[in-house]
Design an enzyme around this catalytic site. Sequence first.
Site, short mmCIF file in Angstrom:
data_model
loop_
_atom_site.label_atom_id
_atom_site.label_comp_id
_atom_site.label_asym_id
_atom_site.label_seq_id
_atom_site.Cartn_x
_atom_site.Cartn_y
_atom_site.Cartn_z
N HIS A 1 35.59 51.75 59.38
CA HIS A 1 35.15 50.59 57.89
C HIS A 1 35.44 51.66 56.40
O HIS A 1 36.41 52.37 56.97
CB HIS A 1 33.24 50.43 57.99
CG HIS A 1 33.24 50.07 58.54
ND1 HIS A 1 33.11 49.43 59.77
CD2 HIS A 1 33.18 48.33 58.84
CE1 HIS A 1 32.59 48.56 60.35
NE2 HIS A 1 32.88 47.81 59.78
N LYS B 1 31.36 51.79 52.66
CA LYS B 1 30.32 51.86 53.35
C LYS B 1 28.73 52.73 53.43
O LYS B 1 30.30 53.77 54.06
CB LYS B 1 31.21 51.27 54.78
CG LYS B 1 29.69 50.83 55.27
CD LYS B 1 30.24 50.00 57.11
CE LYS B 1 28.97 49.43 58.08
NZ LYS B 1 28.79 48.04 57.34
#
Length: 268
Positions: free
Chosen positions: A162, A166
Amino acid sequence: MPRPATDSEGAETIQTEAKIGVLGCTGRVGSLVVREIQARQFGAGVQLAGGSVRPGLPEKNDFFTTHDADELFRRADALIDFTTPETTAKHAWLAAKHHKPLVIGTTGLSEAQERELRDAAKEAPIVYAANMSLGVNFLLVFIEQMASRLGAEWDIEILETHHKYKIDAPSGTALALGKAATKGRKDKEKFVFDRKGEREPGSIGFAVRRGGDTVGDHTVSFMTEGEIIELRHVAGDRVLFARGAVKAALWLRDQKNGLYSMRDVLGL
């Protein structure tokens, strides 16, 4: 919620207009939900009831916004939440208070917070999903089926990537994939987040990468002597999460109180 009306001949009909409120409407996904609704992606019967913003952020937008989530719950027929675990737990109880459908796409909830969702769902219909995309929810089904059919000699590893902003790790989607495999095996959870030493039979390993602007990339590997099977899902645009959330909100309006998943929404 759908409400009775009468047509030109006096017969009762059902109006399906939906006013959707977006909790955390300035966030990465929340802002996309707003955009999709305003663009009439779901037809003229779907309207934006407004959005909530956290205290300290400006309320001025080209639609109704408020710092008071309770006020938004009063205005909306259904609500969508992509906020934080702590805030989401509070929103679940507001849904219970107002008996309003709530779609939750927030990840990183603790076991205690998930219990709160289950309790709140006794008074309101709630969809809670780590990932709103169609592809990921099909992947969950495939992983469960493969894990149920492949023997214990097949090791399972989950790799997720990600963007660098995040916060939670592993991702909610990665954990959901691990739970799907565990369910398929009819086994207890044996999750390993720090790979050291010899592999424990039946364990499921997780690896995490953070960097750049990757929306979401998940690979599940089934490995045995001489063979590797890999299933992968790549999300290229967050808008797919927004569209899935609105689809869930429209579906949820006709459901009884309870806690649902995207698999329920999609009939998987």
